[in-house]
Design an enzyme around this catalytic site. Structure first.
Site: not given
Lengths: 504, 504
Positions: A268-269, A272, A298
């Site tokens: 997830h990170e 980003h 997001e």
């Protein structure tokens, strides 16, 4: 040099200075969360306060005001570059926001915010809404006043939405979220009543932290995260932070009793981080060298976490690798069983632990509440009851206490009203982008199966990353997908996936 | 409020702001050396440049000038606190230094410095003095001009010494260093001719990095380094950095083929760190919350490295611990043999690798050269020959090339003339402090033997640490030892120790 050209140059100089301060502030925040000595907190906070004040002063200085006026005049717009013009528009927005609120009120609001976060933390841990209520009431009151100072079109909440998701309005969200809610209800029901629930016990067996870290590093590499322009550290709450496009750091959290926290957290990170690492260098040193909205940001993290990381083909490539780092708990688990387990869906109390199927419902609930608070239709004192009713209505569960109910999120304690919708928009955008990506890269699953993720990253860079804030969220959607915000793609993805997984 | 009182308040506000910037700059430097992503270097440098410029502007602002004038007037001095007055004196010194140099020259000098460091690095690696010579000539020329702008009493080099060691002059150093040199000659000779040379092979056996780190952490704890206000990291060049008194970080370097690098490096940096962790909080946010001079700082690191870390009794307490972390290479080595090995002395080419007995000679050589460069008695072009002659004269060795000769140190490349003497003064101060400490804590060796280092740290805090820069180096010496700079204690310590070790 003409006055406009001089103002253009000065504006860039101001932005470079702001960028420098923000880089220092970013590093201090990263450091504070990754292992700065505990006792230094007061002196660190004081230093951060000084630097933030400088940025604030730059943002609202008369100098800034004059240069913005020159550059954004009709004559100015015609003379300056697109980057300057759009930077100036961003800066003007901030400038006006600050200038329209009386200085004294803004100061009081900031003091209230800094106190409220600690108050909230205590209230949450004691599950005692009443101790947080007076602060929350004041915060809502400030926001309502600010909205009046700032002005609004259509609905007062629009002005708050605009901070996080420019171009998005209550009219749009009512429609979009209405469809999402309607589309998810049968899925929640289907999953709930299904007899094909996955076995998940093996997910919770001991997985040493160091091995999780080693696996996480491998996955980041496969995602084409650039370790020459980043690093992976450990924190209590995972995050990604871009100090500049050549220094975008990722953190994760290790739970030795649930490896999913670190692995999906890292992916997830990492999503980003890929965004920030691949912003065009043309935008360097300007306010446009940043993600264009919370929602688009997001969309990148969720795309990687779900459309890549929770995809069957991805694990065809990585399951053996995971096994090689684990303690043997997956040795007798088929990839099918593993895939089903990591895609378990069930209604739950806590937003940040929710699965991809139920997540949006947590957001819609908050959206409805925030709208009501800003119009005054909902009173702070009634929040616990309203929260619990809505949880029952949306998800069929009721929090046993407010600590896992209305008090669970930090956002309101620092005045972040209007932020939550971006999370759900991120899901919707991700599904829209995936749909378009499938047209350009029809062998998506095969790329995952082969571990060839660079064409996927390159596609995202081309359509999303490189533009930074030069394009607004709606422009990115339009240019890439040909559509506005359209929740249908998310709904059909979820419907197909979960009907198959749970056989209903 | 009187004008003076207002200026006092404003001065403290300016210092708090400078402290904030310096904290950010310090963190960025620490980060750059401990693992910041490589590609971020340009953007990081730009950010650092902006922050440094702000500090420079604050230091030399008209506002600063006015408040300093008010506080340092006769009327002002009578009204303000001692802390304000001494802070103002420090600030005035910096203010004058900058103000007296024409801005354009100062800018040119800074550009030259930033280029020279890279140039030096290349010249050193290629052992090619000629490519560095033009830069060095210009740097010397700048320094000579600056000394004229700044003015001097007695000898022009005094003004440069004053930057690092206020109160110390050429007259003092000629006398002190003359005595040191004279005292060391027979020792170097005695050691050289001794037949009692230690066996040292076991020092160079494999010692895993992680184990070295674990042992280093234990030793820092025993030294009473506060890990709630610090941390230990790895860097190519070890250092200690105080962001504030509650955040003083230490780094070390691990050489798996020579554990001494990490262990004595950690103890050395730990000594620096204890100083900064124990500065009185009364000085917080002022320019006095810092070590009072390079020499006194170095006295703390060298005291711990040598008088503690190379003491027999210290290893009576720690040798078993070291063995437990090692790979067994010390199992058949007696503590006596170990003690002799870690105290091996022999003339060598490289200053930073020199032992405590020969170290000062490396410094005196540099001191003599620097003096000559500043007066003009020595020309840059003659440096390699002069260097090699002096090495032969002082230590009986001749560098095979300039990379391990005149080019070995970074200092001159960033204009740090006058810095080197502080290293030797640190040894002299450390021995003087040890002498006084022995009077107050006559059971010093026994404390080491028992691992009870806190009375030692408390003594140093009382006499040195807490005062920060509130006391000048000479005041600390006078108040603690009753003497001025006196090299006799260092000489008798070294004479006793090395005569015994090498039996001559």
């Amino acid at each position: 040099m003409s006055d406009v050209k001089q103002s253009e140059q000065q504006l860039h100089e101001l932005m470079r200075k702001m960028t420098a301060y923000r880089q220092a502030i970013g590093l201090m925040n990263w450091d504070a969360r990754t292992g700065a000595p505990k006792k230094g907190i007061n002196q660190r906070s004081e230093a951060l306060g000084y630097l933030s004040t400088e940025v604030f002063k730059l943002t609202t200085s008369n100098e800034m005001g004059e240069h913005l006026e020159a550059v954004l005049s009709d004559e100015g717009r015609a003379q300056v570059s697109e980057i300057t013009r759009k930077s100036a528009e961003e800066l003007k927005k901030e400038y006006d926001r600050f200038k329209k609120v009386p200085e004294e009120e803004y100061r009081e609001y900031n003091i209230l915010k800094s106190k409220s976060e600690a108050q909230w933390e205590q209230a949450k841990s004691e599950a005692d809404f009443e101790t947080f209520r007076p602060n929350l009431e004041k915060l809502v009151e400030f926001k309502r006043k600010f909205v009046n100072y700032w002005g609004y079109e259509g609905h007062p909440y629009n002005t708050l939405l605009d901070d996080y998701e420019p171009g998005v309005t209550v009219d749009i969200l009512d429609d979009v979220f209405g469809k999402v809610r309607e589309g998810l209800i049968p899925l929640v029901k289907g999953v709930k009543e299904s007899e094909n629930k996955p076995k998940t016990g093996f997910l919770f067996e001991h997985f040493p932290k160091e091995k999780q870290r080693a696996f996480s590093l491998e996955i980041l590499k496969k995602m084409n995260y650039d370790f020459q322009a980043g690093r992976l550290d450990e924190t209590v709450h995972p995050f990604a932070i871009g100090l500049n496009t050549n220094d975008v750091r990722v953190t994760t959290k290790y739970d030795e009793k649930d490896f999913r926290t670190a692995v999906f957290g890292t992916i997830h990170e990492g999503g980003h981080a890929l965004y920030e690492q691949n912003i065009s260098t043309d935008l360097e040193g300007t306010v446009l060298s940043d993600g264009t909205s919370m929602g688009i940001h997001e969309s990148q993290s969720l795309f990687y976490e779900n459309f890549v990381g929770r995809n069957y083909a991805f694990w065809e490539n990585n399951y053996d690798l995971l096994k090689s780092y684990s303690n043997g708990q997956f040795d007798n688990v088929s990839i099918d069983a593993f895939y089903k387990a990591i895609n378990e869906a069930k209604p739950s109390l806590i937003r940040i632990e929710a699965d991809e199927m139920t997540y949006a419902l947590h957001i819609i609930l908050r959206y409805e509440i925030e709208k009501g608070l800003i119009t005054g239709d909902i009173q702070v004192k009634d929040l616990p009851a309203i929260w619990n009713d809505k949880m029952q209505e949306f998800l069929g569960v009721t929090p046993p206490h407010d600590g896992v109910g209305v008090l669970q999120d930090v956002h309101w304690s620092f005045g972040a009203f209007g932020y939550f919708p971006s999370y759900a928009l991120g899901y919707i955008y991700a599904a829209q982008l995936k749909k378009s990506l499938d047209r350009d890269l029809p062998d998506f699953d095969n790329l995952l199966r082969e571990g060839e993720l660079s064409p996927i990253k390159d596609w995202m860079t081309k359509h999303v990353h490189q533009h930074g804030s030069l394009k607004k969220p709606v422009e990115i959607l339009k240019d890439t997908t040909g559509e506005g915000i359209n929740p249908d793609h998310l709904l059909s993805y979820l419907t197909d996936k979960y009907k198959e997984l749970y056989k209903f």
